[in-house]
Design a protein around this motif. Structure first.
Motif, PDB file in Angstrom:
ATOM      1  N   GLN A 197      12.325   5.049 -24.932  1.00  0.00           N
ATOM      2  CA  GLN A 197      11.471   5.091 -23.853  1.00  0.00           C
ATOM      3  C   GLN A 197      12.332   4.725 -22.369  1.00  0.00           C
ATOM      4  N   LYS A 198      13.665   5.190 -22.625  1.00  0.00           N
ATOM      5  CA  LYS A 198      14.528   5.203 -21.278  1.00  0.00           C
ATOM      6  C   LYS A 198      14.549   3.737 -20.608  1.00  0.00           C
ATOM      7  N   ASN A 199      14.442   2.637 -21.747  1.00  0.00           N
ATOM      8  CA  ASN A 199      14.480   1.068 -21.266  1.00  0.00           C
ATOM      9  C   ASN A 199      13.414   0.998 -20.323  1.00  0.00           C
ATOM     10  N   ALA A 200      12.306   1.665 -20.477  1.00  0.00           N
ATOM     11  CA  ALA A 200      11.132   1.101 -19.550  1.00  0.00           C
ATOM     12  C   ALA A 200      10.677  -0.110 -19.988  1.00  0.00           C
ATOM     13  N   ILE A 201      10.080  -1.072 -19.063  1.00  0.00           N
ATOM     14  CA  ILE A 201       9.882  -2.261 -19.344  1.00  0.00           C
ATOM     15  C   ILE A 201       8.473  -2.679 -19.418  1.00  0.00           C
ATOM     16  N   PHE A 204      20.002   2.554 -16.664  1.00  0.00           N
ATOM     17  CA  PHE A 204      19.545   1.239 -16.567  1.00  0.00           C
ATOM     18  C   PHE A 204      17.998   0.935 -17.079  1.00  0.00           C
ATOM     19  N   SER A 205      17.276   1.709 -16.489  1.00  0.00           N
ATOM     20  CA  SER A 205      15.827   1.658 -16.766  1.00  0.00           C
ATOM     21  C   SER A 205      14.962   2.542 -16.051  1.00  0.00           C
ATOM     22  N   ALA A 206      13.848   3.243 -16.816  1.00  0.00           N
ATOM     23  CA  ALA A 206      13.018   4.219 -16.106  1.00  0.00           C
ATOM     24  C   ALA A 206      11.752   3.470 -15.499  1.00  0.00           C
ATOM     25  N   GLY A 207      11.962   2.275 -15.688  1.00  0.00           N
ATOM     26  CA  GLY A 207      10.869   1.615 -14.700  1.00  0.00           C
ATOM     27  C   GLY A 207       9.875   0.690 -15.586  1.00  0.00           C
ATOM     28  N   ALA A 208       8.727   0.484 -14.966  1.00  0.00           N
ATOM     29  CA  ALA A 208       7.742   0.130 -15.652  1.00  0.00           C
ATOM     30  C   ALA A 208       7.032   0.915 -16.809  1.00  0.00           C
ATOM     31  N   GLY A 267       0.006   7.405 -16.887  1.00  0.00           N
ATOM     32  CA  GLY A 267       1.095   7.969 -17.420  1.00  0.00           C
ATOM     33  C   GLY A 267       2.049   7.242 -18.075  1.00  0.00           C
ATOM     34  N   GLN A 268       2.844   7.656 -18.919  1.00  0.00           N
ATOM     35  CA  GLN A 268       3.634   6.887 -19.691  1.00  0.00           C
ATOM     36  C   GLN A 268       4.427   5.638 -19.397  1.00  0.00           C
ATOM     37  N   GLN A 269       5.226   6.113 -18.131  1.00  0.00           N
ATOM     38  CA  GLN A 269       6.039   4.987 -17.469  1.00  0.00           C
ATOM     39  C   GLN A 269       6.347   5.413 -16.013  1.00  0.00           C
ATOM     40  N   GLU A 270       7.116   4.512 -15.200  1.00  0.00           N
ATOM     41  CA  GLU A 270       7.247   5.102 -13.911  1.00  0.00           C
ATOM     42  C   GLU A 270       8.138   6.335 -13.943  1.00  0.00           C
ATOM     43  N   GLY A 271       9.054   6.265 -14.943  1.00  0.00           N
ATOM     44  CA  GLY A 271      10.180   7.348 -14.587  1.00  0.00           C
ATOM     45  C   GLY A 271      10.142   8.171 -15.805  1.00  0.00           C
ATOM     46  N   THR A 272       8.882   8.574 -16.153  1.00  0.00           N
ATOM     47  CA  THR A 272       8.611   9.687 -17.207  1.00  0.00           C
ATOM     48  C   THR A 272       9.616  10.676 -17.366  1.00  0.00           C
ATOM     49  N   ASP A 273       9.692  11.605 -16.017  1.00  0.00           N
ATOM     50  CA  ASP A 273      10.647  12.640 -15.757  1.00  0.00           C
ATOM     51  C   ASP A 273      11.129  12.107 -14.346  1.00  0.00           C
ATOM     52  N   PRO A 274      12.190  11.297 -14.397  1.00  0.00           N
ATOM     53  CA  PRO A 274      12.955  10.833 -13.271  1.00  0.00           C
ATOM     54  C   PRO A 274      13.658  11.882 -12.515  1.00  0.00           C
TER      55      PRO A 274
END
Length: 255
Positions: free
Chosen positions: A25-29, A62-66, A247-254
């Motif tokens: 999940q791209k390190n989503a938190i 690092f992380s794709a966000g929440a 959506g899935q996470q803040e950075g689904t498609d960064p």
């Protein structure tokens, strides 16, 4: 310590390493992970043998966000965003008496940018990218913005937030968001070396330096701004949790 296998804690000598490990999940938190980061920071901060803390992500990001698939638990009477696990995490990192260094590889998006800003220092690897996508999701990033203005001009934060465009490492350095650079793949090692170098200074000098940074940060941003932004996020979260479209996470498609 709050346990979550997606957040690992280890030691490299006197350096505490907290790593986000949710590569699929791209390190989503999510809330559990935020609580685990908070607990790990508090435990390391209380350990007199810990010279500093490094925050990083696995898998070259690092992380794709929440993870915004997860609805906040807003059922408690009088709930506000300050009760949110992500808000507690950012406040904890910012208030930590121990030096905290964010080690950024790949993307740092949304909430992850809050961690970068809340840390004492931020090491950016070559090729790293920084983005606030929240405006495209329908809200201003009040939860993150107050942690960026300690290093960035408020107008630069607003531009990053409203444009939604990725900032390069050069952009992040120029804005003051990133304080140190590293080759690709070397952010974590560089962050550890930075902590080790600082640990060689007299303890009272480091304590005075951290006090200076906290005083300057308080004068520039102040708890009042954090409190006001959290009040705005209370409204945002309650409104978003009542909406079926998520959506899935803040950075689904960064990109």
């Amino acid at each position: 310590m709050a346990e979550d296998h997606r957040v690992s804690t280890s030691r490299i000598g006197g350096v505490g390493l907290i790593r986000i490990e949710r590569q699929a999940q791209k390190n989503a938190i999510d809330a559990s992970m935020a609580a685990a980061v908070t607990s790990a920071v508090r435990d390391l901060d209380a350990d007199v043998s810990c010279a500093g803390i490094v925050l990083s992500g696995s898998g070259g990001i690092f992380s794709a966000g929440a993870d915004i698939r997860e609805r906040s638990d807003t059922s408690a009477e009088g709930w506000t965003y300050s009760d949110n696990a992500s808000a507690v995490m950012l406040r904890t990192v910012k208030a930590c008496d121990t030096t905290v260094v964010a080690a950024v590889e790949g993307w740092a998006v949304g909430l992850a940018l809050g961690l970068v800003g809340a840390a004492t220092y931020a090491v950016g690897a070559a090729g790293s990218r920084y983005r606030l996508p929240e405006a495209g999701l329908g809200f201003f990033p009040f939860g993150v913005a107050p942690y960026l203005v300690a290093r960035m001009r408020p107008t630069a934060v607003v531009d990053l937030a409203l444009s939604g465009r990725p900032a390069s490492l050069d952009d992040a350095v120029a804005s003051g968001l990133v304080t140190h650079t590293a080759p690709a793949g070397g952010a974590e090692d560089t962050a550890v070396a930075l902590v080790e170098d600082l640990a060689g200074l007299p303890a009272h000098v480091l304590e005075h330096a951290r006090a200076f940074l906290r005083t300057c940060s308080s004068a520039k941003e102040g708890d009042g701004i954090v409190d006001w932004c959290e009040q705005q996020m209370t409204t945002v979260v309650l409104a978003r949790d009542s909406s079926p479209a998520r959506g899935q996470q803040e950075g689904t498609d960064p990109r």
